[in-house]
Each structure stands twice: as C-alpha cells, then as structure tokens.
Design an enzyme around this catalytic site. Structure first.
Site, PDB file in Angstrom:
ATOM      1  N   GLU B  45       0.854  -1.194   0.000  1.00 33.02           N
ATOM      2  CA  GLU B  45       0.000   0.000   0.000  1.00 33.02           C
ATOM      3  C   GLU B  45       0.882   1.233   0.000  1.00 33.02           C
ATOM      4  O   GLU B  45       1.668   1.447   0.915  1.00 33.02           O
ATOM      5  CB  GLU B  45      -0.887   0.012   1.246  1.00 33.02           C
ATOM      6  CG  GLU B  45      -1.975  -1.023   1.192  1.00 33.02           C
ATOM      7  CD  GLU B  45      -2.725  -1.117   2.509  1.00 33.02           C
ATOM      8  OE1 GLU B  45      -2.749  -0.115   3.262  1.00 33.02           O
ATOM      9  OE2 GLU B  45      -3.252  -2.196   2.799  1.00 33.02           O
ATOM     10  N   ASP B  56      -5.770   8.371  10.638  1.00 40.24           N
ATOM     11  CA  ASP B  56      -4.460   7.833  10.969  1.00 40.24           C
ATOM     12  C   ASP B  56      -3.946   8.344  12.300  1.00 40.24           C
ATOM     13  O   ASP B  56      -4.315   9.426  12.746  1.00 40.24           O
ATOM     14  CB  ASP B  56      -3.461   8.193   9.867  1.00 40.24           C
ATOM     15  CG  ASP B  56      -3.685   7.347   8.630  1.00 40.24           C
ATOM     16  OD1 ASP B  56      -3.582   6.118   8.743  1.00 40.24           O
ATOM     17  OD2 ASP B  56      -3.985   7.916   7.564  1.00 40.24           O
TER      18      ASP B  56
END
Lengths: 395, 254
Positions: B45, B56
């Site tokens: 990724e 995040d």
C-alpha cells in the site's frame, strides 16, 4: 419548484455538504443523523432547551437600535446582542442544545475542539452545568495565545488537551477531536462548535443557533412593524453566528444576506482567511465545501487577527450561499476590523469581539439607503480580545 | 485478473505493508517497493500523503507531514511509479484521502493509476455509499479495485452492503482505533473477528490497525486471510536502512 437554501434530505446545500467520513465514524454519525430531528422536536426537549436559554443563557437577547451609528451612516442599524449571552457569545446556544441531545443519546463523555477558546468555554460550561466529563482539544499554538480562556475551561472542570500535530491550531484541534471520537465511539459525543463537519452537524448547529434569527423576527415586528429587515449581516469563520441569524430568512430573498470574511493582512498577502475568494471546492472535516488548499489538495493554514475567523473552510450552507449568489461576501482586513472595534466602543459603548468587529466594517464598504433596516449579529463581546486591542492601540 | 484478486485467491497468510510515499526521503518510493517485493510480502500500500489524515495515528501523520515537506504530491508520485511495472508484479494499492484525489481529478487519477499499473485504492474518507453512486464506473473502467473498511461498530447490514459493493478485500479495522494505537489483541477483538468470519462474506478479509509484531500478525492471520502493517513499518523506516526491510518482514512472519 422554488429552490431552498436550506439543507436537503441527503444533507446537502446545493453541491455542498454530505458526510465524507471514514468508516470508523460512520456509526456515530449515523446514530446522530437518524435521531437528531426526532429528539429536537420532542416537546420535552424543546421546553428544556428553551428554559435553559431563558434562565441560564439570558435569552432573549436584545435587538438594540444603534442610534448614533444609524445617524452616522444615515440608515437604520440594529444589533442583535449575542454578546450579552452567558459566556460572552452566541456559542452557548449550540452547546446547550448539543449537551441535551448527548444526554438523550446516553453519552457520558463530551469532547470538543476550540480555536480561540470561546467554543471550548461554552462546552466546558454546559458540561459543568450537567455534571458531564469534558475534554477540549486546542492547538498548542492557540493554548499559548489564549491563556485566559484555557484558565476558564480549567476552572469549569474541563481537561484541555493540546493538539500537537500539523499547524497546531483549530483545524488540528478538530482532527484530534475526531480521532478521539474514533477511539471512543460508544460513550462519547463530539460537540462541534460551528456549522461545519459532516451532515448532520451543519444543520443541527444551525437549528440550535436559529433562535437568534427567530428572536429577531419577533423583536423587529414590535420595533419596526415588520419581521423582515432589508439586510442581515454577520461575520463568517465556520459560520455559526451567521447561520443562526440567517436561518429564518434563508428562503426569503427579499431579505438580503451579507457574509463578512476575514481578509487578514490582505487577500493577496498569503495571510488571509477569506475562503470564498481564496478557497476551492473540496473536502474538509467530512464535508464538501469551499476551503483554502494548495493546488495539490493539501489544506492550507489561514490567518486572521481574530482567532475565531481563521478556519480554512466555511460551512456548506455558506459555500452554497456564495455559489448561488444568495449571499454577498465581503472581506475585511485586520486593520479595518480593529478600527471598527474602537468605533463601536466609542459610538455605542459596546466593545465587540474582533470577529464581530469585522461585520460592522461593511458600513464603510457599501452604501445603504436611509430607510434600509440592517440587522447585525453582534456575536460576541471583546473581553477575550483585550490583550490584542491593548497591543494594537497601545492602550 | 487483477493482481490483488490473484493474490487473494492463491495465497494464505497474506502480508500487506503500508508506507508513506516521499518518506523518509522524496525519492525512496521505488527503492522501498523493490525491497518489499524482494522480501516475503504479498501486497504493498503506497500512502499518498495528506495534510489532515483523520483516520491515521501520529506515526503516519508525522510521516505524511515530512513527505509533504520533502515535496511529495500526486503528480510526483505518478512520475516515480512510471516504470515500476518493469521491476515488480506485486499488487500495488494507493491509500490516500479523497481531497487530493478530487483536486487532481478523479477520472484523471484513475487513468494515471491504470497507466502506471496500480491495482486498487483505499480511500478512507470516501464512504461506500458515495463511491457506489458516483465513482464506481470510473474505477471499473480503469480496472481499479476499491477496498472498504469495517470496524467493530459496523452493523451486519452495512457489512453485507460493503461486501456486495467490494471487488477486492475488506479491510477489517481491528478495534475502535486510529492506526498504530494498540499492541495486542484482546478477547473482544477476537470475538469480533469470529463474528465477521461467521458471516460467510464473499470478500476476503484483511485485518489492519494495531498489527506491529509477529504475535499480533499471528492473531490476525488465524482469523482472516491476512494482515496489513503500517505504523510499525514507518517506525522501522525511521531508524533503519531500506536495504534491511527484509529483516523487518522476517520478524513479522516469525
């Protein structure tokens, strides 16, 4: 069919709004979305809300005819005195509404973001009132700039957590609050302070603030024999005080809308917060709206002397008012706003918050007719800004 | 067949590694991909950095801030990936927030992905509902899979909807948490993994968030088709050489 400038069933104002949220927020947002209208329309909720607004906040706030100001500008000027609300600004209308909602959702922990600290104080206040735990995220930079409000929140029993990521200001405090919510999805309600964020927040906050406009309608009818002013005028950062004043007039185009943004040091200086001019359509904090960003789509840091106006976006309602030209957008520099802070103090004996001062500067930018009725949202008082006024005017 | 689907069908105990493009240095992208491909990793990724990555944790946000300072942007990433398919056949996924993609132009973005050989996308703030209504045809046209997240809070009804719309794997968020926040899985998480497995979804499941060592990796693969590691790998890159990536992967595989 007539176009409405209010939110539609899908959570959009024209092209703007919606809920662009990570899946981790979905259950919380969906819970709110599916319940807020029902809860807010409950009789018991409304009577509790109205009672607190009356007995605790001090509503209705006066609609004050500013005689000397009107004379000077040869037009009729009214100030909606939100600066007289408990805690010194309109912000508390929304936090009262949301704390009652949070209680009905069974939440036992409240989080909020704050820039200048006004929304943080308003949130800490209602949490103290209800005996609910309160955590306020505030950019590290803002914590050092706004020491008195940090102290107020602490006195009220809130925990103030510094946001140390990114630019360490309001947008980062908002990011941190959202992260907290993602980590605590069950017991926590997030009280957003403005008409920003994913649907249903912009609509929910606008509804709680709409008490401002609703009162104006009644009061103006008594004072002038009409419910309709010629203009409603308010400063716009995220846009909650403006949304509250405009709300009952959104679809009545006889009433003109003026949104006043912070030009900072000037539109072209790179130190500005005039989102309607400098922003482009994009996504911030879960909503599609106008926001200041790089060509690559990175969100840029706005600037204004007034901490309450330096948000890089505007609420989706305002983005739509701009795009459809339903609202006229005027930007005012730091200097113009600061001078108006002094002018309003000397002409009317009202020391406004610097955010609020921006709105009045419209009087120098636009010619109004003698029998026009102007209603300004006098959204906050200037106590919190005394240090900035002292520095600026060497008082 | 899309490279992601091929791996999902042929491999077990899948290990997918996330890194932020442009971190630690602007031009490390190709080197990191090559080194990961050489090691025992099944998918990669590539994080397209964003200024405000809501979903995040601090590690990935910090790496994104540094990557942006280094000069990383969407245009640049596609330049860096231009010849990547001459070197590796490993499935490549871009993980990025929606605003930079929207500014680049969603169609142009999808086309550029296809041009350089990207196989799919993870866009945390593009909800499945909006994707399905508005953007799916563009992704399909350019042969891109789109992966969605589910969490312990996601209702069965919504999981079934996500499963229906998904054409790659489902990204199972391990806990109520942003990336990088936990060190081991508890009773509740394992029950959640079991609950999802019992639903007999058509999509394969990869577990992500909070996987940082061989024991959490083991827990994850016992309950799914594989696992995704992000923050722990970013932390590794902070202190180690790119040439040593193989050692990190070995440690995880145990």
């Amino acid at each position: 069919m007539k176009i409405s400038f209010n939110v539609n069933k899908m959570g959009y104002y024209g092209d703007f709004g919606g809920a662009y949220i990570p899946e981790m927020m979905y259950s919380n947002i969906e819970e709110l979305r599916s319940k807020y209208l029902d809860i807010c329309s409950e009789k018991k909720f409304q009577s509790e809300f109205n009672e607190l607004l009356k007995q605790y906040v001090g509503r209705p706030t006066p609609l004050y005819f500013a005689e000397r100001l009107s004379k000077k500008y040869n037009t009729k000027i009214y100030l909606k005195r939100e600066d007289l609300c408990h805690t010194g600004a309109h912000k508390i209308n929304n936090t009262i509404g949301q704390i009652l909602l949070a209680k009905r959702l069974g939440k036992s922990r409240i989080i909020a973001e704050t820039g200048a600290g006004q929304h943080g104080v308003a949130t800490a206040t209602v949490c103290a009132l209800m005996g609910i735990k309160c955590i306020v995220y505030m950019g590290e930079v803002d914590i050092s700039r706004q020491a008195p409000n940090v102290a107020r929140m602490k006195m009220l029993g809130a925990e103030v957590k510094p946001a140390i990521s990114g630019s360490k200001t309001l947008k980062d405090a908002t990011n941190e609050a959202i992260r907290d919510w993602i980590n605590n999805p069950v017991d926590t309600h997030y009280i957003i302070g403005s008409v920003v964020g994913p649907h249903p927040y912009p609509d929910m906050v606008a509804r709680f603030q709409s008490v401002i406009g609703d009162e104006v309608k009644k009061q103006l009818k008594e004072l002038e024999g009409t419910k309709k002013p010629s203009y409603v005028i308010a400063c716009v950062g995220g846009g909650s005080n403006a949304a509250g004043l405009f709300y009952p007039y959104l679809d009545d185009e006889k009433v003109k809308i003026i949104c006043v943004e912070a030009a900072g040091k000037g539109i072209d200086t790179g130190m500005s917060a005039a989102t309607s001019i400098l922003g482009k359509e994009g996504i911030i904090h879960g909503a599609k709206t106008l926001l200041m960003q790089s060509t690559d789509g990175q969100i840029t840091e706005p600037y204004s002397i007034s901490a309450g106006l330096d948000y890089p976006g505007v609420g989706p309602m305002h983005a739509n008012l701009f795009r459809t030209k339903r609202g006229e957008f005027i930007s005012i520099t730091d200097k113009e706003a600061m001078e108006w802070g002094l002018s309003l103090s000397r002409l009317e004996g009202i020391i406004p918050a610097i955010e609020t001062s921006h709105a009045f500067a419209v009087l120098d930018k636009k010619k109004f007719k003698k029998d026009d009725i102007l209603v300004f949202n006098c959204s906050g008082r200037g106590d919190k800004d005394l240090d900035t006024y002292i520095d600026y005017f060497k008082l | 067949m899309n490279r992601i689907n091929k791996v999902l069908e042929t491999k077990k105990n899948i290990l997918s590694i996330y890194f932020t493009a442009g971190y630690p240095n602007l031009d490390d992208t190709e080197k990191i991909i090559n080194e990961l491909s050489k090691s025992d990793v099944d998918m990669i990724e590539i994080g397209l950095p964003f200024s405000d990555p809501l979903a995040d944790g601090p590690t990935i946000q910090k790496s994104s801030t540094i990557a942006l300072k280094n000069g990383m942007n969407t245009e640049n990433l596609f330049v860096q990936l231009k010849n990547i398919r001459n070197k590796t056949n490993i499935p490549l996924i871009i993980m990025g927030y929606f605003n930079p993609i929207l500014q680049f132009g969603v169609e142009k973005f999808c086309k550029s992905c296809n041009d350089v050989g990207i196989d799919g996308m993870i866009i945390p703030d593009l909800p499945v509902d909006i994707y399905e209504k508005k953007y799916k045809p563009l992704f399909d046209k350019h042969g891109l899979l789109n992966m969605f997240l589910i969490t312990p809070q996601t209702s069965d009804k919504r999981i079934k909807f996500i499963d229906k719309v998904s054409n790659g794997f489902i990204y199972m968020v391990s806990s109520f948490s942003i990336t990088g926040a936990v060190n081991s899985f508890g009773f509740e998480q394992k029950n959640y993994f079991k609950r999802i497995n019992k639903m007999n979804l058509k999509s394969k499941l990869l577990i992500g968030f909070g996987i940082s060592n061989s024991s959490t990796f083991k827990d994850a693969i016992e309950n799914s088709n594989g696992a995704i590691i992000g923050s722990a790998f970013i932390n590794f890159l902070k202190e180690n050489k790119i040439e040593d990536i193989g050692k990190f992967v070995q440690l995880i595989r145990g």
